[in-house]
Structures are given as structure tokens and as C-alpha cells.
Enzyme design. Structure first.
Site, PDB file in Angstrom:
ATOM      1  CE  LYS A  55       6.676 -11.006 -20.040  1.00 27.79           C
ATOM      2  NZ  LYS A  55       7.246 -11.554 -18.806  1.00 27.79           N
ATOM      3  CB  THR A  61      -1.650 -23.686 -26.170  1.00 22.91           C
ATOM      4  OG1 THR A  61      -0.571 -24.505 -26.662  1.00 22.91           O
ATOM      5  CG2 THR A  61      -2.698 -23.576 -27.252  1.00 22.91           C
ATOM      6  CD  GLU A  66       8.226 -21.724 -32.458  1.00 26.90           C
ATOM      7  OE1 GLU A  66       7.718 -22.853 -32.328  1.00 26.90           O
ATOM      8  OE2 GLU A  66       8.797 -21.356 -33.508  1.00 26.90           O
ATOM      9  CB  CYS A  75       7.799 -26.689 -26.153  1.00 22.59           C
ATOM     10  SG  CYS A  75       9.259 -25.882 -26.789  1.00 22.59           S
ATOM     11  CD  GLU A 134       3.588 -28.295 -22.946  1.00 23.43           C
ATOM     12  OE1 GLU A 134       2.937 -27.253 -22.815  1.00 23.43           O
ATOM     13  OE2 GLU A 134       4.574 -28.388 -23.705  1.00 23.43           O
TER      14      GLU A 134
HETATM   15  P1  NAP Z   1       3.018 -18.482 -19.957  1.00 23.95           P
HETATM   16  O1  NAP Z   1       2.098 -17.864 -18.973  1.00 23.95           O
HETATM   17  O2  NAP Z   1       2.515 -18.739 -21.315  1.00 23.95           O
HETATM   18  O3  NAP Z   1       4.337 -17.542 -19.992  1.00 23.95           O
HETATM   19  C1  NAP Z   1       5.171 -17.342 -21.099  1.00 23.95           C
HETATM   20  C2  NAP Z   1       5.521 -15.860 -21.202  1.00 23.95           C
HETATM   21  O4  NAP Z   1       4.358 -15.107 -21.519  1.00 23.95           O
HETATM   22  C3  NAP Z   1       6.071 -15.242 -19.922  1.00 23.95           C
HETATM   23  O5  NAP Z   1       7.035 -14.280 -20.215  1.00 23.95           O
HETATM   24  C4  NAP Z   1       4.833 -14.602 -19.336  1.00 23.95           C
HETATM   25  O6  NAP Z   1       5.105 -13.587 -18.415  1.00 23.95           O
HETATM   26  C5  NAP Z   1       4.167 -14.063 -20.570  1.00 23.95           C
HETATM   27  N1  NAP Z   1       2.749 -13.791 -20.414  1.00 23.95           N
HETATM   28  C6  NAP Z   1       1.869 -14.330 -19.512  1.00 23.95           C
HETATM   29  N2  NAP Z   1       0.646 -13.805 -19.672  1.00 23.95           N
HETATM   30  C7  NAP Z   1       0.723 -12.924 -20.701  1.00 23.95           C
HETATM   31  C8  NAP Z   1      -0.214 -12.065 -21.335  1.00 23.95           C
HETATM   32  N3  NAP Z   1      -1.484 -12.007 -20.959  1.00 23.95           N
HETATM   33  N4  NAP Z   1       0.215 -11.285 -22.360  1.00 23.95           N
HETATM   34  C9  NAP Z   1       1.484 -11.325 -22.775  1.00 23.95           C
HETATM   35  N5  NAP Z   1       2.429 -12.113 -22.191  1.00 23.95           N
HETATM   36  C10 NAP Z   1       2.058 -12.919 -21.179  1.00 23.95           C
HETATM   37  O7  NAP Z   1       3.571 -19.830 -19.416  1.00 23.95           O
HETATM   38  P2  NAP Z   1       3.735 -20.216 -17.860  1.00 23.95           P
HETATM   39  O8  NAP Z   1       2.549 -19.757 -17.058  1.00 23.95           O
HETATM   40  O9  NAP Z   1       5.049 -19.749 -17.428  1.00 23.95           O
HETATM   41  O10 NAP Z   1       3.734 -21.796 -17.937  1.00 23.95           O
HETATM   42  C11 NAP Z   1       2.494 -22.498 -17.977  1.00 23.95           C
HETATM   43  C12 NAP Z   1       2.578 -23.690 -18.891  1.00 23.95           C
HETATM   44  O11 NAP Z   1       2.831 -23.247 -20.236  1.00 23.95           O
HETATM   45  C13 NAP Z   1       3.701 -24.660 -18.623  1.00 23.95           C
HETATM   46  O12 NAP Z   1       3.440 -25.538 -17.595  1.00 23.95           O
HETATM   47  C14 NAP Z   1       3.844 -25.324 -19.972  1.00 23.95           C
HETATM   48  O13 NAP Z   1       2.869 -26.320 -20.136  1.00 23.95           O
HETATM   49  C15 NAP Z   1       3.584 -24.213 -20.931  1.00 23.95           C
HETATM   50  N6  NAP Z   1       4.854 -23.588 -21.411  1.00 23.95           N
HETATM   51  C16 NAP Z   1       5.318 -23.916 -22.633  1.00 23.95           C
HETATM   52  C17 NAP Z   1       6.502 -23.366 -23.080  1.00 23.95           C
HETATM   53  C18 NAP Z   1       7.063 -23.661 -24.420  1.00 23.95           C
HETATM   54  O14 NAP Z   1       8.256 -23.571 -24.625  1.00 23.95           O
HETATM   55  N7  NAP Z   1       6.236 -23.967 -25.398  1.00 23.95           N
HETATM   56  C19 NAP Z   1       7.228 -22.505 -22.259  1.00 23.95           C
HETATM   57  C20 NAP Z   1       6.727 -22.190 -21.022  1.00 23.95           C
HETATM   58  C21 NAP Z   1       5.535 -22.739 -20.605  1.00 23.95           C
HETATM   59  P3  NAP Z   1       5.195 -13.956 -16.849  1.00 23.95           P
HETATM   60  O15 NAP Z   1       6.494 -14.555 -16.637  1.00 23.95           O
HETATM   61  O16 NAP Z   1       5.063 -12.645 -16.171  1.00 23.95           O
HETATM   62  O17 NAP Z   1       4.041 -14.857 -16.558  1.00 23.95           O
END
Ligand code: NAP
Ligand code: MG
Length: 456
Positions: free
Chosen positions: A156, A211, A231, A265, A359
Site C-alpha cells: 500500500k 511513530t 521504521e 526520518c 520531529e
Molecule cells: P503516517 O500516517 O504514519 O503514514 C504512513 C503510512 O501509513 C501511509 O501509507 C498511511 O496511509 C498509512 N497509515 C495511516 N494510518 C494507518 C493505519 N491506521 N493503519 C495502517 N496504515 C496506516 O504518516 P503521515 O500522516 O503521512 O505523516 C505524519 C508524520 O509522520 C510526519 O510529519 C513525520 O513526522 C512522520 N513520518 C515519518 C516517516 C518516516 O520515514 N519515518 C515517514 C512519513 C511520515 P495514508 O497515506 O492513507 O495516510
């Protein structure tokens, strides 16, 4: 349930790139069912044939490298230089793990009364959940070793960045992978991602992202004792000692945090500078920051593009403008449409400031002084995260002491390198669980089976 539609915007211009249909639970279940069905075919292939198909997939990626890179520039606002590297990384990861099927070697262990051997068995279906910050590499770090180990994969992409993943799914089929072995399913995290967690046929979930969502996946995985790799976020330190090559440390510091507009990250978003050279470091850092080329990402020499979305722009702004943080200086960014944010250097008042602890995931870096090694270690480790970090010193003994003392999975001395496909990558503490890449990644996608053959 009818599919919803996501409008993919170019973050540099806010123009509509394409619409993508988001799938629901039924289509997710259908893809998982196909992955289950084709599992025996895939793991039943001769190891050399599975390797050959992965090499062909890598070759298909290489043949379409420019197309994939352009797609990422339009979808994610990555600079063209970065996007080419990212597509090349997918090719390289596939090539690296294409050698693995023939090297999934078990053990023969001396025991009484017979022969004891171990097998590295595939898990079954692996679900991979990818964030929007590095859509291509993070996808490949999951699917390449998973496939090499004999698993089938459902993946996904993030809603915001589905385009390169969809294309990689097509290229896999073109390369000859049997249908159902690797399926890309664009959809919402709470729908498709969540289904990977609850569906009993998905035996492992690889998640990269925030996280908070990672913790939710870990809780959900407990119900079925499902394997996970996480990760997660980071707040990594760039530690600059007075005995370092200060010019190089200052010149490179912006690239250790502002790459991909800080949406990384591994971003070294906390710079710790030894007090005796703190003022001089800031003097050197200013022109380096102002020299970062923040321009249209398709431009050949662009060094930084826009943020991914209006939401991310609002989130990053809230850390600086919302909190009235002390801004030391800023670089430039284009005006007008697009989610642009200039490289920004801030001076927190203490290690308790929100900007120092959380972050930001944007081009904002905080700088604080430290006194000696003990103080540098204490400040660097005063965080829930532990993903990466850099240490700048010319003293070999100090480099050794510091690199053992900093609690992080990926450290770099006198550089900011974090990720190589041939070396392990992952986080300490709340930055994650498990390791990706490197020679041992296959063990995260296999179960060890021990069999005793009686000689009676
Ligand atoms: P996120 O919500 O954690 O999204 C990462 C992935 O998880 C996306 O494919 C997302 O789908 C999916 N996801 C979201 N909710 C889920 C659930 N309940 N069950 C399973 N999968 C789920 O991250 P974000 O909202 O895009 O970003 C928020 C913050 O996270 C950023 O500002 C940053 O601080 C951090 N982040 C860290 C990394 C890293 O590389 N460590 C990467 C991205 C973000 P959708 O696209 O549909 O939401
Ligand atoms: Mg989210």
C-alpha cells in the site's frame, strides 16, 4: 462499496497530476487472496529462476529509470537528482537481493541418532505500508527481500504518492513475475493498511511512517502474533566537535537535514556544536544554508523542492511561526503556488523546547551548544528516538567512543551518509523495530524450521 478517488497534486505547483482510485476492503481482500493462491508457485520456483525474475524486474526499472524519476518529481516534488537516485536504488536493491534465493542457506547441526537441518521458510503473504517521503526506495526495501525469500507481497503506497508504486507493480508484471506475486493497492491507511494488520493470511507487516501509527500497528499485530518491522520517526543529532574540520562540517550540515525538504526520518535536525566553536560554526553555516538551491525540482541543479502537501506546510509552520521560535537565519524558497518552505535555522532556548524534541519533518534545524563529550552524549541521547546521527571530529578515539555511546541505529563519522542497500538500516528506541537492507534482511522474511531425521 464504491471506490473513492484521490487527486494527486504536484506539490511544486499545486496542479492536478492525475486522479487515482482508492480501493476498499473487498478489493484488498481479493488481492490478498490472489497472493495466497500464487504463493506455492512463487516459492516453488527453482531458486535460480526466482533470482532471474528479480534481476529482470531490476532491469525493467533501469530501462524506465527516467520515467520513474519524472513521475516522482511530479508526484512528490523530489529534485530530479534525488528521484533518479531513488529509482536507481530500487534497481540496486532488486539486483542485490536477486542473489539471495540461491543463498538461503540453512545449517546442519551435529546431534545424536540422526541428522538435524534447518530451513529458512517463507512467511507467506507480506503486507508493506509505505509513507510519502521516499515512495520508491522504502517500497523496494520491503518488497525486494520479501520476494527473494519466497513470499508474495501486497503493498500500500501512501495516498499522497501512489504513482511510482503503481508503475513498479506494472513493471514487475512486464518482467514476468506471475500475477498476484506483487500487487500494489492504492488506498487509505485506515482501510487497506489496517486490513493488512487484521487479515489472518497476511503473516507480516512492514511499516514505515509515524511513530503513532506504528504503535497502533504493533498493538493490532498482537492479536495474531503477526510479525512486524517498524521504521518510525527520528530526531537525529549532528555532533560537531571543536577538533573537527569545521568548514566541512558547516558546509555539509544543511545537506544532512534539508535533503528532501527535511522530510527524511534520518534528518540531522538537532545540531550540537562544542561551545568553543559555536559562534564560528553559525557564521560558516549561514552562507551554506543560504546557498542551498531551492528551485523548481525538475531543474538539473535543484537541491531542495517543496513540502509534500498543504497539511505538511501548515504542520511545519506551526513549529516555527506558531511557537514564535527564535529564527537565526533562513535560506530562500520560490514564492507563489506550491508548498514551499525555506531552509530555516532556529536557536532553541533549551532541550525542553518543542522544536528540539519533536520531529518536524520539514527544513528546520535547531542548533545548541555542548561543553564536552559527556554533555554531547547526554544531549544527543535525551530523546525518545534513535534512528541516525553524525559525529564530526578528527580524533579517532573520540569518534570510537562517541559512536558506541550515541543510541542510534545508523551513525556516520565525518559524513551524513545513512542508507546503503548493502548495510543494515533501522532504529533504536521509538525509531523502530527490526532492520531492513544489508546481508541479514532475509531473516526478517523467513521462519527458521528445524527438522531432525532419525537414522533408525
Ligand atoms: P503516517 O500516517 O504514519 O503514514 C504512513 C503510512 O501509513 C501511509 O501509507 C498511511 O496511509 C498509512 N497509515 C495511516 N494510518 C494507518 C493505519 N491506521 N493503519 C495502517 N496504515 C496506516 O504518516 P503521515 O500522516 O503521512 O505523516 C505524519 C508524520 O509522520 C510526519 O510529519 C513525520 O513526522 C512522520 N513520518 C515519518 C516517516 C518516516 O520515514 N519515518 C515517514 C512519513 C511520515 P495514508 O497515506 O492513507 O495516510
Ligand atoms: Mg497520517
Amino acid at each position: 462499496m464504491s471506490a473513492t478517488v484521490h487527486e494527486v497534486l504536484n506539490p511544486a505547483t499545486e496542479d492536478l497530476v492525475r486522479t487515482v482510485d482508492l480501493v476498499g476492503v473487498e478489493e484488498t481482500d481479493a488481492a490478498i487472496a490472489r497472493a495466497v493462491e500464487v504463493g506455492p508457485v512463487w516459492r516453488g520456483l527453482a531458486p535460480a529462476d526466482r533470482g532471474r525474475l528479480l534481476r529482470r524486474f531490476g532491469q525493467a526499472v533501469d530501462d524506465h529509470l527516467e520515467e520513474l524519476a519524472r513521475l516522482e518529481v511530479a508526484n512528490a516534488g523530489h529534485t530530479i537528482g534525488n528521484a533518479r537516485w531513488e529509482a536507481g536504488n530500487v534497481r540496486d536493491v532488486l539486483t542485490y537481493y536477486s542473489a539471495a534465493p540461491e543463498r538461503l542457506i540453512g545449517q546442519q547441526i551435529p546431534v545424536a541418532g540422526g541428522v538435524d537441518v534447518t530451513f529458512a521458510e517463507p512467511l507467506g503473504v507480506v503486507g508493506i505500508i509505505v509513507p510519502w517521503n521516499f515512495p520508491m526506495p522504502i517500497a523496494a526495501w520491503g518488497f525486494a527481500p520479501a520476494l527473494a525469500a519466497g513470499n508474495t507481497v501486497v503493498l500500500k503506497p501512501a495516498e499522497l504518492t501512489p504513482l511510482t508504486a503503481i508503475r513498479l507493480g506494472e513493471l514487475a508484471l512486464d518482467a514476468g513475475l506471475p500475477p498476484g506475486v506483487f500487487t500494489v493497492i492504492p488506498g487509505a491507511g485506515a482501510v487497506v493498511g489496517q486490513r493488512f494488520v487484521t487479515h489472518p493470511a497476511v503473516r507480516k507487516v512492514c511499516f514505515t511512517g509515524s511513530t503513532a501509527v506504528g504503535q497502533q500497528i504493533m498493538r493490532g499485530a498482537a492479536d495474531q502474533v503477526k510479525r512486524i518491522t517498524l521504521e518510525l520517526g527520528g530526531k537525529s543529532a549532528n555532533i560537531v566537535f571543536a577538533d573537527s574540520d569545521l568548514e566541512r562540517a558547516a558546509q555539509s550540515a544543511p545537506y544532512g537535514v534539508f535533503d528532501n525538504a527535511g522530510q527524511d526520518c534520518c534528518a540531522r535536525s538537532r545540531i550540537l556544536v562544542q561551545a568553543s566553536v559555536y559562534d564560528r560554526f553559525l557564521e560558516l553555516l549561514q552562507p551554506a544554508v543560504q546557498g542551498v538551491k531551492v528551485i523548481a525540482p525538475e531543474t538539473a541543479d535543484a537541491e531542495m523542492g517543496p513540502l509534500i502537501s498543504a497539511n505538511q506546510h501548515a504542520r511545519v509552520s506551526s513549529y516555527v511561526e506558531g511557537d514564535s521560535v527564535d529564527v537565526a537565519f533562513r535560506g530562500s524558497a520560490p514564492q507563489g503556488p506550491g508548498f514551499w518552505y525555506p531552509p530555516t535555522v532556529v536557536l532553541p532556548k533549551s532541550t525542553q523546547d518543542r522544536i528540539w524534541r519533536e520531529e518536524v519533518f520539514g527544513p528546520v534545524v535547531s542548533v545548541l551548544p555542548f561543553t564536552d563529550e559527556a554533555d554531547a552524549i547526554a544531549k544527543a541521547n535525551d530523546t525518545d528516538y534513535g534512528l541516525s546521527g553524525s559525529i564530526w571530529t578528527r580524533d579517532l578515539g573520540r569518534a570510537l567512543r562517541m559512536s558506541r555511546a550515541v543510541e542510534a541505529g545508523n551513525l556516520s563519522v565525518n559524513s551524513h551518509s545513512s542508507v546503503r542497500y548493502s548495510t543494515p538500516f533501522g532504529g533504536f528506541k521509538r525509531s523502530g523495530l527490526g532492520r531492513e537492507l544489508g546481508p541479514d534482511a532475509l531473516s526478517a522474511f523467513t521462519e527458521t524450521k528445524n527438522v531432525f531425521f532419525s537414522e533408525e
